[in-house]
Design a protein around this motif. Structure first.
Motif, mmCIF file in Angstrom:
data_model
loop_
_atom_site.group_PDB
_atom_site.id
_atom_site.type_symbol
_atom_site.label_atom_id
_atom_site.label_comp_id
_atom_site.label_asym_id
_atom_site.label_seq_id
_atom_site.Cartn_x
_atom_site.Cartn_y
_atom_site.Cartn_z
ATOM 1 N N THR A 188 0.831 -1.219 0.000
ATOM 2 C CA THR A 188 0.000 0.000 0.000
ATOM 3 C C THR A 188 0.859 1.260 0.000
ATOM 4 O O THR A 188 0.866 2.026 -0.956
ATOM 5 C CB THR A 188 -0.927 0.007 1.222
ATOM 6 O OG1 THR A 188 -0.135 -0.105 2.413
ATOM 7 C CG2 THR A 188 -1.935 -1.117 1.146
ATOM 8 N N ARG B 202 3.641 11.893 15.682
ATOM 9 C CA ARG B 202 2.229 11.494 15.577
ATOM 10 C C ARG B 202 1.518 11.681 16.907
ATOM 11 O O ARG B 202 2.044 11.336 17.956
ATOM 12 C CB ARG B 202 2.170 10.023 15.169
ATOM 13 C CG ARG B 202 0.766 9.428 15.018
ATOM 14 C CD ARG B 202 0.913 7.994 14.544
ATOM 15 N NE ARG B 202 -0.303 7.220 14.509
ATOM 16 C CZ ARG B 202 -0.863 6.791 13.369
ATOM 17 N NH1 ARG B 202 -0.351 7.129 12.212
ATOM 18 N NH2 ARG B 202 -1.917 6.009 13.406
ATOM 19 N N ASN C 287 -3.845 8.418 18.265
ATOM 20 C CA ASN C 287 -4.105 7.780 16.976
ATOM 21 C C ASN C 287 -3.512 6.377 16.968
ATOM 22 O O ASN C 287 -2.299 6.208 16.896
ATOM 23 C CB ASN C 287 -3.494 8.642 15.858
ATOM 24 C CG ASN C 287 -3.985 8.221 14.486
ATOM 25 O OD1 ASN C 287 -4.793 7.301 14.362
ATOM 26 N ND2 ASN C 287 -3.493 8.891 13.462
ATOM 27 N N HIS D 26 0.963 -5.500 12.106
ATOM 28 C CA HIS D 26 1.184 -6.257 10.869
ATOM 29 C C HIS D 26 1.704 -7.642 11.226
ATOM 30 O O HIS D 26 2.673 -7.766 11.983
ATOM 31 C CB HIS D 26 2.189 -5.532 9.984
ATOM 32 C CG HIS D 26 1.704 -4.195 9.497
ATOM 33 N ND1 HIS D 26 1.480 -3.138 10.342
ATOM 34 C CD2 HIS D 26 1.394 -3.754 8.255
ATOM 35 C CE1 HIS D 26 1.041 -2.095 9.635
ATOM 36 N NE2 HIS D 26 0.984 -2.437 8.369
ATOM 37 N N SER E 190 -4.300 0.917 3.271
ATOM 38 C CA SER E 190 -5.231 -0.215 3.262
ATOM 39 C C SER E 190 -6.665 0.201 3.601
ATOM 40 O O SER E 190 -6.908 1.186 4.293
ATOM 41 C CB SER E 190 -4.760 -1.269 4.271
ATOM 42 O OG SER E 190 -4.750 -0.729 5.580
ATOM 43 N N GLY F 122 -7.473 8.393 13.284
ATOM 44 C CA GLY F 122 -6.564 9.025 12.338
ATOM 45 C C GLY F 122 -7.271 9.799 11.238
ATOM 46 O O GLY F 122 -6.691 10.689 10.627
HETATM 47 O O1 TXA Z 1 -1.803 0.493 4.317
HETATM 48 C C1 TXA Z 1 -1.708 0.745 5.527
HETATM 49 O O2 TXA Z 1 -2.620 0.482 6.329
HETATM 50 C C2 TXA Z 1 -0.401 1.374 6.006
HETATM 51 C C3 TXA Z 1 0.717 0.344 5.850
HETATM 52 C C4 TXA Z 1 2.005 0.827 6.440
HETATM 53 O O3 TXA Z 1 0.319 -0.867 6.402
HETATM 54 N N1 TXA Z 1 -0.534 1.793 7.364
HETATM 55 C C5 TXA Z 1 -1.286 2.863 7.732
HETATM 56 O O4 TXA Z 1 -1.278 3.131 9.090
HETATM 57 O O5 TXA Z 1 -1.916 3.536 6.943
HETATM 58 P P1 TXA Z 1 -1.774 4.510 9.701
HETATM 59 O O6 TXA Z 1 -1.395 4.434 11.142
HETATM 60 O O7 TXA Z 1 -1.243 5.636 8.921
HETATM 61 O O8 TXA Z 1 -3.331 4.431 9.595
HETATM 62 C C6 TXA Z 1 -4.067 3.535 10.421
HETATM 63 C C7 TXA Z 1 -5.506 3.979 10.512
HETATM 64 C C8 TXA Z 1 -5.637 5.278 11.280
HETATM 65 O O9 TXA Z 1 -6.659 6.068 10.669
HETATM 66 C C9 TXA Z 1 -6.070 4.804 12.668
HETATM 67 O O10 TXA Z 1 -6.804 5.786 13.368
HETATM 68 C C10 TXA Z 1 -6.921 3.598 12.313
HETATM 69 O O11 TXA Z 1 -6.255 2.983 11.231
HETATM 70 N N2 TXA Z 1 -6.980 2.631 13.445
HETATM 71 C C11 TXA Z 1 -5.966 1.906 13.963
HETATM 72 N N3 TXA Z 1 -6.388 1.165 15.009
HETATM 73 C C12 TXA Z 1 -7.712 1.418 15.150
HETATM 74 C C13 TXA Z 1 -8.732 0.962 16.046
HETATM 75 N N4 TXA Z 1 -8.470 0.087 17.026
HETATM 76 N N5 TXA Z 1 -9.982 1.459 15.886
HETATM 77 C C14 TXA Z 1 -10.276 2.342 14.884
HETATM 78 N N6 TXA Z 1 -9.345 2.808 14.013
HETATM 79 C C15 TXA Z 1 -8.101 2.352 14.131
#
Ligand code: TXA
Ligand code: MG
Length: 322
Positions: free
Chosen positions: A33, A56, A60, A65, A179, A228
């Motif tokens: 991604t 960050r 958030n 992975h 993703s 996020g």
């Molecule tokens: O494609 C991807 O998902 C990339 C690659 C590196 O794997 N990662 C990514 O991570 O985009 P990040 O941290 O930029 O975005 C993760 C999103 C954020 O909007 C976060 O708030 C949400 O997923 N998220 C994570 N854990 C969560 C949870 N327990 N409940 C609701 N939202 C969650």
């Protein structure tokens, strides 16, 4: 100091990368991604370094992975039978699922939430990094907080050199948008972030999937359920506007000219959704490098991958549509 490995024929560096991760270090690696900034997802100490390197906000949560299905049961309390179909169909691949978390998941990973986001990437380099570590890898996109997610090697090198222990680069990523995030921790299952695995594909398997209403609209009353998604991510320094694709060429020319008359350096992007998937974030970064004041992007239909493109685009434009 940051060690930079390029993925070439020689892959002996994976042992060293695994060692760094087991010692609570930080490693940037490509996924299918966007590039991710990883650390041992079971170590609070390691995960805190991710937040520090990116700048960050701590509210958030991060995605864990994994490279092997076994980890799913150890990281979650409840994997609903109905959610297994998504795993069977889309893992490994760009689908993140949200489950009720188990006790081994540190609070810093989930920002204190009772749920945890898990994804099994398909990118061979990502998988080799996770396997070398032998633990789940917490990894957000590897951009500085507020910048567009990195899709090319030069993006991570520009943002993160000196801020992490290791950077592994392998050219451009396969997709270019983050993703798809689907919450299966409670009914109805809810799409929290659209991606290249489309809402239509998910609805075919579970017709009752709900749609977080903040995906395409700004709301003062409703907070996005993926924390996020409330930040103005993905944005270049240039002002971004979405131009409604209902306008004809003459009307669009008028809009651009109005800005040019005001002395602004204007960039206009008119591309198919499928091409924007891979290029939107690079277009934003290049716009700043080229010194544009305003970037206009013609809207695309919110169907298929167009939904993900419009979600990222509207956020970057702060929902300004002309
Ligand atoms: O494609 C991807 O998902 C990339 C690659 C590196 O794997 N990662 C990514 O991570 O985009 P990040 O941290 O930029 O975005 C993760 C999103 C954020 O909007 C976060 O708030 C949400 O997923 N998220 C994570 N854990 C969560 C949870 N327990 N409940 C609701 N939202 C969650
Ligand atoms: Mg991100």
């Amino acid at each position: 100091m940051t060690i930079h490995y390029r993925v070439t024929g020689d892959v002996s560096f994976y042992d060293a990368v695994g060692e760094v991760l087991r010692n609570d270090g930080t490693v940037i690696f490509p996924t299918e991604t966007v590039y991710g900034l990883g650390a041992n997802g079971l170590s609070s100490n390691a995960v805190k370094k991710i937040f520090a390197a990116k700048g960050r906000p701590a509210d958030n949560p991060l995605i864990l992975h994994i490279a092997a299905r076994e980890w799913l049961d150890r990281l979650t309390r409840d994997v609903p039978q109905r959610a297994m179909q998504f795993i069977e169909t889309f893992w490994p691949g760009p689908l993140t699922l949200i489950f009720k978390r188990s006790a081994i998941v540190p609070d810093v990973v989930t920002a204190g939430l009772d749920t945890v986001a898990i994804r099994m990437p398909s990118d061979p380099v990502a998988r080799a990094v996770i396997e070398a570590a032998g633990v789940p890898i917490a990894a957000p996109s590897a951009n500085l907080s507020g910048k567009p997610s990195p899709t090319r090697a030069e993006h991570v090198l520009a943002d993160m050199m000196g801020k992490v222990d290791v950077i592994v680069t392998d050219g451009d990523v396969e997709h270019g948008l983050e993703s798809t995030v689907l919450d299966v921790s409670k009914e109805p299952y809810t799409l929290l972030r659209p991606g290249t695995i489309t809402l239509e594909q998910l609805l075919k398997m579970a017709p009752d999937i709900a749609f977080d209403e903040t995906l395409l609209k700004k709301s003062k009353l409703v907070q996005p359920r993926a924390p996020g998604m409330k930040y103005r991510h993905y944005a270049p320094n240039a002002e971004v506007y979405v131009i409604d694709r209902a306008h004809d060429a003459l009307e669009i020319e008028k809009i651009l000219d109005a800005e040019r008359t005001r002395g602004k350096k204007v960039h206009y992007v008119d591309m198919a959704a499928e091409d924007l998937v891979g290029q939107l974030f690079a277009i934003f970064r290049n716009a700043d490098a080229a010194g544009y004041d305003v970037v206009f992007v013609k809207s695309v239909a919110t169907e298929g991958v167009g939904l993900a493109v419009m979600n990222r685009l509207l956020k970057a434009a702060d929902y300004k549509i002309l």
